[in-house]
Design a protein around this motif. Structure first.
Motif, PDB file in Angstrom:
ATOM      1  N   HIS A 138       0.852  -1.184   0.000  1.00 18.55           N
ATOM      2  CA  HIS A 138       0.000   0.000   0.000  1.00 18.55           C
ATOM      3  C   HIS A 138       0.890   1.238   0.000  1.00 18.55           C
ATOM      4  CE1 HIS A 138      -3.820   2.076   1.820  1.00 18.55           C
ATOM      5  NE2 HIS A 138      -3.147   2.886   1.029  1.00 18.55           N
ATOM      6  N   HIS A 176       1.531   5.119  -2.387  1.00 21.42           N
ATOM      7  CA  HIS A 176       1.093   6.034  -3.442  1.00 21.42           C
ATOM      8  C   HIS A 176       2.330   6.622  -4.079  1.00 21.42           C
ATOM      9  CE1 HIS A 176      -3.072   5.753  -1.943  1.00 21.42           C
ATOM     10  NE2 HIS A 176      -2.491   5.648  -0.763  1.00 21.42           N
ATOM     11  N   PHE A 180      -0.685   2.387  -6.465  1.00 22.29           N
ATOM     12  CA  PHE A 180      -2.005   2.444  -7.083  1.00 22.29           C
ATOM     13  C   PHE A 180      -1.930   3.061  -8.470  1.00 22.29           C
ATOM     14  CE2 PHE A 180      -2.661   2.315  -2.568  1.00 22.29           C
ATOM     15  CZ  PHE A 180      -3.636   1.346  -2.437  1.00 22.29           C
ATOM     16  N   LYS A 182      -8.865  -0.901  -5.362  1.00 20.55           N
ATOM     17  CA  LYS A 182      -9.229  -0.175  -4.155  1.00 20.55           C
ATOM     18  C   LYS A 182     -10.406   0.727  -4.459  1.00 20.55           C
ATOM     19  CE  LYS A 182      -7.518   2.929  -0.510  1.00 20.55           C
ATOM     20  NZ  LYS A 182      -6.461   3.875  -0.073  1.00 20.55           N
ATOM     21  N   HIS A 187      -5.643   0.204   6.007  1.00 21.62           N
ATOM     22  CA  HIS A 187      -5.234   1.194   7.022  1.00 21.62           C
ATOM     23  C   HIS A 187      -6.208   1.361   8.186  1.00 21.62           C
ATOM     24  CE1 HIS A 187      -7.760   3.867   4.642  1.00 21.62           C
ATOM     25  NE2 HIS A 187      -6.852   4.141   3.730  1.00 21.62           N
ATOM     26  N   ASP A 239       1.265   2.694   3.632  1.00 23.56           N
ATOM     27  CA  ASP A 239       0.425   3.758   3.083  1.00 23.56           C
ATOM     28  C   ASP A 239       1.259   5.019   2.811  1.00 23.56           C
ATOM     29  OD1 ASP A 239      -1.735   5.061   2.055  1.00 23.56           O
ATOM     30  OD2 ASP A 239      -2.809   5.279   3.942  1.00 23.56           O
TER      31      ASP A 239
HETATM   32 ZN   LIG Z   1      -3.536   4.973   0.883  1.00 24.73          ZN
END
Ligand SMILES: [Zn+2]
Ligand SMILES: [Zn+2]
Ligand SMILES: [Zn+2]
Ligand SMILES: [Zn+2]
Ligand SMILES: [Zn+2]
Ligand SMILES: [Zn+2]
Ligand SMILES: [Zn+2]
Ligand SMILES: [Zn+2]
Lengths: 467, 467, 467, 467
Positions: free
Chosen positions: A60, A62, A95, A153, A241, A317
């Motif tokens: 996870h 970005h 992602f 997601k 998360h 994350d």
């Molecule tokens: Zn995230």
């Protein structure tokens, strides 16, 4: 017996099931032999006194993603994968984010172009579905699943991302039919909106109010709700998360009832609290993410969930936004909390933090550490057994840890481009000092040895957990 | 590279963490190499098309044990270990059972003498503590723990075995101090006694009333109670042979709260019901065990607990009593239910039943099967990593399965001396056709290749789960 | 219309179901009329501005009872009932306590002799069964039930009182067959004994260790256990003096599942904590009772249970032991905690404390107050509708409250003989200033108007809650 | 003593707290005296051998209401109140339903005009808020609350009624500020829509599919969600017409945690099942309501909730649609399930059904019956103590029951205009044969004695349960 391209010699090899002293012989990027006393390889890594773990699967993060607010993350595929590699990872799953109106196919092509030329370790994408049109549901998602992008997601919040329950059911139905896994960002949008409007109306604009507006009740509610949606269709689902007791309990309860509900948590929910959002001046902005860090009781609930199996995966994350006018403060030096970019960095520290606080302090053992940081992510997202363990025939993805190495965290030690770390000043014990991806030594002794663009896209199969 | 004593070639090696195609090279009884294309060994097993699993660790069985009623089991250490081996096991953990007034040290010596000369696979003992005198608590248990007997079973029921809560606390306190693991047979004695007296008074003597007298409320109550005792002392505890939803929920709830409570279940709770106790004539006596088989709802709860991780270990509770006047019917051909020896056989079918109904029918995957039948038992009872997995340096304990082999269960196919099997007539798919213990081929192609007394006592360390 | 013996005029009449402004006309000790503007009675009470409530039914108190340690309570039937009357009660339900070896019939006769000549308000007894012989179970209990003694208390702890689970089942079976209600003192004896021995061995003898030894886990465990016993026989059961969240949750859960489990709590669990046991010198001894006061979290759980209906009845558990060598310090001025008499006084303050902290502070309403202090006790114990409400034809048992009256608690204001109150110094609002029992004004304006021995024994029927 | 306008003589008076034998003297429509042997009144009702209960408060019914589909209910204020009166009710609380775009003030005026001239018993309205504009939230609702309309219903489903979570929060915030009570119809709209579309697409159009589309998961989800919304604002909330275990558990759990969540259920969830929707031809349409009747397990859960206090109120949800082309079959003789008007009649049978199956069969006692059908509704909706009990000074609203009267239900016996009853053929025991509203005998001996328009609007105060 053919000569090994690389032999990792003398270490203690750890998988989710065991610990053993042996060498690892590598041929053509694959693990070819596990044995003590292997003959010399063309190259050698001396792992004496070190732990040889499966490389981390960062599930996870970005990377080089434009947010729904229009902000670009500080890290691109180069800096993010370099930082990930230094943190012991050999695979990243960022992602590919659809914005409304976009074709998912084009989105993926765009990401592939950018990732392919920059990544230094292996990668795939989860698809963010923000616009589940007929075309997306019926054509694009099935096509992309066939191309190995087997996880999506969806969001229950953010104006430009959120799906309503009907749309989530549509996405879940595609996942069920095609064997994909749906991840959900679960926070009740309307509760947050209602609270936010009232906080702003009362002049409560400081970063800490981000933590008030994103009530744990909002997270608990949305988590329970998406579990019901999953139950209706009898399809597995992962809640990403998780930050608080409410959501943890909802997930646990579903698992107790036999539902295939999975949970992820992140370092910020173990190591930060709402008090960090309340730091002097705008410093709290550096700690704004969604869900926000909570309190000591929540941290205890999250640790408990890591120990008793409620959470399957521990991710960063990583959502890197610089603490300046390009990102965190794009809405001005006194930006009200709802205009502060959500997210904080962590791709490089995810595993060292858990190793130091979890393994070294006796909260979890090495097997559970490997499960949480690598094996389960690989199984969840269809990378197994190619990734996520150390197995004959699998990719030679290794993170070789010095378990006694002591490090004081400073951003300057890290390799991202964010400019700060929320964990500055922490003393950690244990660090991955050599990292091998598909047999290539990517990081060793503090140096990057891999070339820009040398990472590869990994097509994925169905989730092992969508049994 | 030194020549291998044995190479298991061409199989698919399965551990609790992974599945991989490779050979297994064995030297001096240890796994020395995992690799495809190993050079020829002094001996070879062709595992092509077969699954190479860790040998089963049968963690709950009664062998050559005199019951508190004074009955001897039908199997001695020879027949039981032969039967276990044919069922894919390479280690057994029967009980060394103290009767009141006995010295535990002498009990263990007696078992060692008998086991040593008969066992064909490796073994250790759990200690049954029925008389926790000062000497036992302060001297004998610590001494035996140092000799590698690191687990004890206590009973909450049976007149001559049961400990009261104070005594259980005493035993738990020793376990806590010395790093041992306590197993509990949890049924409320007084509830059973009260029901039994009233059933008998009403003339309800048939075998099925055994199942009525041993109410699931009695099991649920005692399970909750021993969990409270464990919680008071903050010490781990395993509840053995869980049969019903009540007890499963109590264990799950404790785990949810973060307690180190573990659970075991057995084939009889998945595959039998109270209706089996109600078979014609005295046939029901063959199905009498404690706790008794329940009903379909209980079976579903037990399957769910196997799937969601509530149970860590799946054992046979092999307690072989012949269906004749020497055992089951020792109290006569119309013995009332409370005089029928408790227990039923299962050491050879434990794994084939779970493989066929669990793995083959998609309820659990191979990793979970290995965990439940081997790895977790080894971890729970301090045999890890020497036993319970396939790891370099670990014992070469392998069960090589033909996953497609179809077998109709009949007692005549089995190798115990009990004279019946509760599972006669079942169609199973999958069977362990070659079994290797410490590099010795013990069973192959339906033949026993190991000699009487060739099994070895394995001293054990502390439980990995008593973290 | 016949003339009224007494008219209570101008008050606000409150029952568990309603509040209404009207007069109460009384004839022959019964409520004969509810009406505004009744004609003058032979006697009158002016209740203007006051609340006319059902007289309290004090359902748990120890009066003129010799403890199993051999200590006599400080209050006899005179002082205790006087104190009760001043606290707004018109009925008391103390215990007729069997010591082992005694005939229950003789025990009751002895109590009746003493109570009959001293009590100033009405009374009955619960039977304490400490020796459930065949004679007791088969003859004495049924005979006493027919004489209107329809409730028994059993203990799971105290050396000379405790019953084992079998004995409790025997008592429950009698209760089921005969329509009686069983009350249980639920604490796990062996857990307490184990802790106590270890505390003493470490020299921890101060009063506060009483609170440590009587762990809330012991209370929670025994509560869960007796609920299972009740469930086995499908018979109602009341858990007395609940002090903590664990036991409250067990009771609530049973009610949620539809079991007829009832709960009682007491002032000491709302208003005292373990810190009171830790007062200077031996002062903590004044606060020793079992279960002991806990902490703020427990208090909140108990309040919640009063609000949401988990508890049906609020009693004092008045167990008056003087703080001197005759009682609390009978084992010496430095008595170790396990030799300090268990119990504290509260019969006079039970209702004023709950009125002030509950009703006046908005935690419960008047209807709930009446239920908890009078109506439910009457229903639970077979006194309804004769006692526990204000109904035509029922006994004229009234407590007339001044809701605004402010009182600072001091022992000197009270009417017991204990010599101290645990609640000294508290400011209370609301007090019952006139008390009427069967039409007799027992207390008015601070004066006692009833004669010694004027209270009457009230035979009871079956519990309304044993439906 | 002034002469009574009416004396109800010789009956057994029952309230939620007690049962007593006495006469009821009535002056000016109020209860003026409770006493045995009252002097003769100007009029008399002989209640000898009968039970005198508070008149029912029917708290959930749809009268002369146009549905969001545009259909008018079969009953107008005359027929509905006549039917209600014959069923033992003295007050009805139907809905004043806002359709989108309408002013709530005008809606209420419209209802008042129609009700005022037709109702034969007392009435008030709940407001249905389907369009919470600024004007509605800030002006109209506060104004209507001040006029005594202190409860609103909101919907989570139906296209033209449903509010989103933000809107529900807005309404809850008004309720909190103004002291009103919010009722929620809780079913997840999107889950129902998703299922419905798929059922229709597969050609599943028969009435029974209404029960499939309205999944219990949809009800459970929405119930949990609105509880979270209530918890966020710390404001009480009532979930109406609960049909299943999922929703019941969510409500119970909230109550256990101390939240002020209340629950209502209805006869159709005790006495009908999905099988009724599956009757031959289109007969199932007569049983279509939302939520739909479920199954035996659900019925047991609902009974349990009535017994253990989870539900506070038992209402009919009378929603009378004729089984012809004017209503149920407005979309044609083969109308697909989603075009069948939702609702079924029950205003006259609500209390007789519960009396017969609940009280007479021993599931609940008379006190609980009175609570569920009258007292709690009055308390919940601010009618207390004027309505809902038999108290001096309160309205003389009485239902006088013959507890032994046996009735076989047939629509022809009833007084509504719906044309059918879902309960035809049932044998009931117990019937309210005389009904008194504000001292007026409305029904007696099967005859209607009240005039059209003689009922009165009752302004209401704040809910007693919104403490
Ligand atoms: Zn995230
Ligand atoms: Zn997210
Ligand atoms: Zn056992
Ligand atoms: Zn056993
Ligand atoms: Zn007690
Ligand atoms: Zn007591
Ligand atoms: Zn509705
Ligand atoms: Zn309705």
């Amino acid at each position: 017996m053919r000569e090994f391209d690389l032999v990792v010699r003398g270490g203690t090899v750890v998988t989710a099931a065991q610990t053993m002293d042996c060498d690892v012989g590598i041929v053509d990027g694959k693990v070819a032999a596990l044995m003590a006393g292997l003959p010399p390889g063309r190259a050698e890594v001396d792992a004496t006194g070190r732990l040889v773990l499966p490389g981390g699967v960062e599930a996870h993060c970005h990377i080089e993603q434009k947010s729904s607010f229009g902000l670009m993350t500080s890290d691109d595929f180069y800096s993010a994968t370099v930082s990930a590699a230094f943190g012991g990872n050999t695979t990243v799953l960022p992602f590919a984010a659809q914005h409304r109106g976009q074709s998912l196919l084009e989105v993926v092509e765009d990401y592939e172009r950018r990732a392919g030329e920059k990544a230094v370790i292996d990668y795939s994408y989860h698809l963010i579905v923000s616009d589940p049109t007929e075309a997306v549901l019926n054509d694009e998602l099935p096509a992309l699943i066939r191309r190995g992008l087997t996880s999506f997601k969806v969001y229950t919040t953010y104006d430009l991302l959120k799906l309503d329950d009907y749309q989530i059911l549509e996405v879940l139905a595609v996942a069920r039919r095609e064997g994909a896994l749906v991840m959900v960002h679960a926070e009740n949008h309307e509760m947050i909106r209602w609270l936010t409007e009232r906080l702003l109306a009362r002049g409560h604009v400081a970063p800490r109010y981000h933590g008030i507006g994103h009530s744990r009740l909002a997270e608990g509610e949305a988590t329970s709700r998406v579990i019901s949606l999953s139950e209706l269709l009898d399809v597995p689902l992962l809640v990403v998360h998780v930050s608080c007791r409410h959501a943890t309990e909802a997930i646990r309860d579903a698992q107790t009832r036999g539902l295939r509900i999975y949970g992820e948590t992140c370092p910020q929910y173990l190591f930060l609290t709402l008090e960090d959002l309340d730091r002097a001046g705008m410093d709290g902005a550096m700690y704004c993410c969604s869900p926000p860090p909570r309190d000591a009781e929540s941290q205890a609930a999250i640790w408990n969930g890591l120990q008793n199996g409620t959470f399957q995966v521990f991710s960063s994350d990583h959502a890197p936004y610089a603490f300046d006018e390009t990102a965190k403060l794009a809405a001005g030096p006194d930006a009200p909390f709802h205009k502060i970019a959500n997210g904080l960095p962590g791709i490089e520290l995810r595993m060292p933090l858990l190793f130091s606080e979890g393994v070294r302090k006796g909260r979890i053992d090495l097997q559970r550490f490997v499960e949480l940081t690598s094996t389960n992510a690989a199984r969840l997202y269809g990378l197994f057994p190619r990734k996520g363990t150390i197995a004959i025939g699998g990719d030679a993805d290794l993170a070789i840890w010095e378990p006694e190495k002591r490090v004081e965290v400073q951003w300057e030690l890290l390799h991202d481009r964010v400019g700060y770390t929320p964990y500055a000043g922490r003393q950690l014990t244990g660090w991955p000092t050599t990292v091998v991806n598909r047999g290539r030594v990517v990081v060793d002794g503090g140096r990057l040895l891999a070339e820009r663009g040398s990472g590869r896209f990994v097509p994925r199969g169905s989730s092992s957990f969508a049994r």
